[in-house]
Design an enzyme around this catalytic site. Structure first.
Site, PDB file in Angstrom:
ATOM      1  CG  ASP A  38     -19.693  30.087 -32.405  1.00 53.40           C
ATOM      2  OD1 ASP A  38     -20.240  30.917 -33.139  1.00 53.40           O
ATOM      3  OD2 ASP A  38     -18.909  30.399 -31.494  1.00 53.40           O
ATOM      4  CG  ASN A  81     -14.843  31.974 -20.793  1.00 59.01           C
ATOM      5  OD1 ASN A  81     -14.610  32.378 -21.942  1.00 59.01           O
ATOM      6  ND2 ASN A  81     -15.690  30.978 -20.565  1.00 59.01           N
ATOM      7  CG  HIS A 110     -15.539  31.729 -25.121  1.00 56.32           C
ATOM      8  ND1 HIS A 110     -16.645  31.589 -24.306  1.00 56.32           N
ATOM      9  CD2 HIS A 110     -15.882  32.709 -25.997  1.00 56.32           C
ATOM     10  CE1 HIS A 110     -17.583  32.440 -24.688  1.00 56.32           C
ATOM     11  NE2 HIS A 110     -17.149  33.128 -25.702  1.00 56.32           N
ATOM     12  CD  GLU A 117     -17.177  28.252 -23.065  1.00 54.30           C
ATOM     13  OE1 GLU A 117     -16.323  29.120 -22.815  1.00 54.30           O
ATOM     14  OE2 GLU A 117     -18.393  28.477 -23.010  1.00 54.30           O
TER      15      GLU A 117
HETATM   16  C1  F6R Z   1     -19.511  34.076 -31.441  1.00 60.21           C
HETATM   17  C2  F6R Z   1     -18.355  33.523 -30.753  1.00 60.21           C
HETATM   18  C3  F6R Z   1     -17.993  33.920 -29.380  1.00 60.21           C
HETATM   19  C4  F6R Z   1     -18.126  35.427 -29.129  1.00 60.21           C
HETATM   20  C5  F6R Z   1     -17.796  35.760 -27.681  1.00 60.21           C
HETATM   21  C6  F6R Z   1     -17.949  37.229 -27.399  1.00 60.21           C
HETATM   22  O1  F6R Z   1     -19.646  33.537 -32.736  1.00 60.21           O
HETATM   23  O2  F6R Z   1     -17.717  32.699 -31.301  1.00 60.21           O
HETATM   24  O3  F6R Z   1     -16.671  33.538 -29.114  1.00 60.21           O
HETATM   25  O4  F6R Z   1     -17.257  36.108 -29.989  1.00 60.21           O
HETATM   26  O5  F6R Z   1     -18.622  35.034 -26.822  1.00 60.21           O
HETATM   27  O6  F6R Z   1     -19.300  37.571 -27.505  1.00 60.21           O
HETATM   28  P1  F6R Z   1     -19.743  39.094 -27.521  1.00 60.21           P
HETATM   29  O7  F6R Z   1     -19.189  39.680 -28.775  1.00 60.21           O
HETATM   30  O8  F6R Z   1     -21.247  39.047 -27.553  1.00 60.21           O
HETATM   31  O9  F6R Z   1     -19.176  39.718 -26.298  1.00 60.21           O
END
Ligand code: F6R
Length: 248
Positions: free
Chosen positions: A67, A136, A138, A143
């Site tokens: 992403d 959440n 994702h 999402e």
């Molecule tokens: C990042 C991504 C997100 C993160 C998720 C957890 O490329 O795709 O799904 O893996 O938001 O973020 P952290 O690791 O910062 O808790």
């Protein structure tokens, strides 16, 4: 789903890096699907270290990232392109042209999304897709919602994702409201998925992903349908599973 239960963040990072390194050693020209955020930072440090010690080469590896924020340039310190350069790509022998992150500045974001899917498909999908998970549930920036979205798409970030990611920005208002995210299709087409999680704030998402109903309300739950998922998590992230008596 194979689950590795690790003591803490560092042990989780080391184990995740070992799985990635094993994939590269076994298949030097592999396609790696990569993630950003605080979860994989430690694993990338191990990979850089092993590269510097001569144990690992990225020379033939091709990468596709999950992403990118809409509106952030590659030079912006919070863009995911910048994250990948500074945490991994700038420190190993990967070829710049072999790394791909969605272009959050594309003039036509829908065209960018369609081309991203075409590219991943043309590369035969990832041999290994690394994932973190949102509080959440994702994965990528898929999402929670009413349906799983198969294709790469532009997503309005959930309010709780903006809250969670505000820690990386000067203020909550600076967090982009949209991102481009790889869809569930490319993630599920990866031959292997390496899901990583650390910390108690991920415990509920991990519980719902592993044991909950398969529902777009918890996007990670679709991984129950993937035939080859490795979950590497620390004790805190697994705490709801262990409290429920699930053997991990
Ligand atoms: C990042 C991504 C997100 C993160 C998720 C957890 O490329 O795709 O799904 O893996 O938001 O973020 P952290 O690791 O910062 O808790």
């Amino acid at each position: 789903m194979k689950i590795f239960r690790e003591k803490d963040y560092d042990a989780m990072s080391r184990r995740a890096a070992q799985v990635i390194a094993a994939e590269i050693t076994h298949n030097p020209a592999c396609v790696l699907g990569l993630a950003t955020g605080s979860t994989p930072e430690g694993a990338y440090k191990y990979l850089v270290d092993w590269y510097k010690k001569g144990c690992l080469s990225f020379q033939e590896v091709l990468t596709v990232n999950l992403d990118e924020y809409v509106g952030l340039s590659p030079e912006h310190e919070q863009s995911y392109r910048y994250f990948m350069q500074s945490n991994l790509f700038d420190h190993v022998d990967i070829l710049p042209d072999f790394t791909t992150v969605p272009d959050g500045l594309a003039a036509d974001l829908n065209v960018e999304c369609a081309q991203y899917d075409d590219y991943i498909r043309s590369q035969g999908y990832a041999a290994l897709q690394l994932l973190g998970i949102g509080r959440n549930g994702h994965i990528g920036f898929n999402e929670p919602g009413d349906c799983f979205i198969k294709e790469t798409h532009v997503v309005d970030l959930a309010e709780n994702t903006i809250d969670a990611n505000a820690r990386f920005f000067a203020s909550r208002d600076d967090v982009p409201k949209q991102a481009i995210s790889m869809g569930i299709g490319a993630i599920m087409n990866a031959k292997k998925v390496l899901l990583c999680a650390s910390g108690e704030e991920k415990a509920e998402a991990i519980y719902n992903t592993v044991c909950g109903p398969i529902t777009p309300k918890c996007p990670g739950s679709i991984l129950q349908l993937h035939p080859n998922v490795v979950l590497v998590a620390d004790e805190a992230a697994l705490s709801k599973l262990t409290a429920a008596g699930v053997a991990v």
